[in-house]
Design a protein around this motif. Structure first.
Motif, PDB file in Angstrom:
ATOM      1  N   CYS A  40       0.162   7.833   9.536  1.00  0.00           N
ATOM      2  CA  CYS A  40       0.651   6.435   9.403  1.00  0.00           C
ATOM      3  C   CYS A  40      -0.537   5.406   9.975  1.00  0.00           C
ATOM      4  O   CYS A  40      -0.870   4.293   9.242  1.00  0.00           O
TER       5      CYS A  40
ATOM      6  N   THR B 123      -4.752  13.039   8.392  1.00  0.00           N
ATOM      7  CA  THR B 123      -4.543  11.658   8.368  1.00  0.00           C
ATOM      8  C   THR B 123      -2.993  11.363   9.185  1.00  0.00           C
ATOM      9  O   THR B 123      -2.624  12.071   9.664  1.00  0.00           O
TER      10      THR B 123
ATOM     11  N   TYR C 114       0.758  -1.088  -0.033  1.00  0.00           N
ATOM     12  CA  TYR C 114      -0.042  -0.206  -0.146  1.00  0.00           C
ATOM     13  C   TYR C 114       1.048   1.180   0.008  1.00  0.00           C
ATOM     14  O   TYR C 114       1.998   1.423   0.683  1.00  0.00           O
TER      15      TYR C 114
ATOM     16  N   PRO D 263       0.962   4.914   1.285  1.00  0.00           N
ATOM     17  CA  PRO D 263       0.195   5.865   2.094  1.00  0.00           C
ATOM     18  C   PRO D 263       0.005   7.158   1.257  1.00  0.00           C
ATOM     19  O   PRO D 263       0.742   7.543   0.413  1.00  0.00           O
ATOM     20  N   ARG D 264      -0.908   7.964   1.688  1.00  0.00           N
ATOM     21  CA  ARG D 264      -1.100   9.281   1.061  1.00  0.00           C
ATOM     22  C   ARG D 264      -1.246  10.159   2.312  1.00  0.00           C
ATOM     23  O   ARG D 264      -1.791   9.964   3.202  1.00  0.00           O
TER      24      ARG D 264
ATOM     25  N   THR E 286       1.212  11.358   4.210  1.00  0.00           N
ATOM     26  CA  THR E 286       2.176  11.106   5.251  1.00  0.00           C
ATOM     27  C   THR E 286       3.507  10.885   5.025  1.00  0.00           C
ATOM     28  O   THR E 286       3.816  10.896   3.686  1.00  0.00           O
TER      29      THR E 286
ATOM     30  N   GLN F 204      -3.660   5.517   7.718  1.00  0.00           N
ATOM     31  CA  GLN F 204      -3.351   5.066   6.417  1.00  0.00           C
ATOM     32  C   GLN F 204      -3.464   3.567   6.449  1.00  0.00           C
ATOM     33  O   GLN F 204      -3.880   2.796   5.533  1.00  0.00           O
TER      34      GLN F 204
END
Length: 89
Positions: A68, A66, A5, A7-8, A10, A71
């Motif tokens: 980690c 957000t 994945y 993450p966005r 972070t 996410q």
């Protein structure tokens, strides 16, 4: 099953999550706050996916919308949704 994945929003760049059914077997994160993410990895190992989602969803990092942990919860939620889609086909 292994999930990769991105993450966005972070500092972390990639999460690799290994699942055994509905249990998290391991979590490795590239980038981000190393100590905190190592701690989170150890804490979620052995936990049920839904428990991780319930506990970590919505956590924010400072001024960001957000974090980690959030996410990670989103990655697991996406994996659950994809799994459920396959089962209903």
């Amino acid at each position: 099953m292994t999930i990769t994945y991105t993450p966005r929003g972070t500092c972390s760049r990639k999460m690799k999550i290994e699942l055994d059914g509905d249990v998290v077997r391991s979590l490795k994160v590239e980038g981000g706050c190393s100590g905190n993410l190592q701690g989170i990895s150890k804490l979620v190992t052995g936990m049920k996916v839904q428990d991780v989602i319930d506990r970590l969803s919505g956590i924010r990092c400072g001024f960001k919308s957000t974090s980690c942990p959030d996410q990670l919860a989103r990655a697991l939620k996406e994996a659950q949704e994809k799994k459920n889609e396959k089962l209903t086909r």
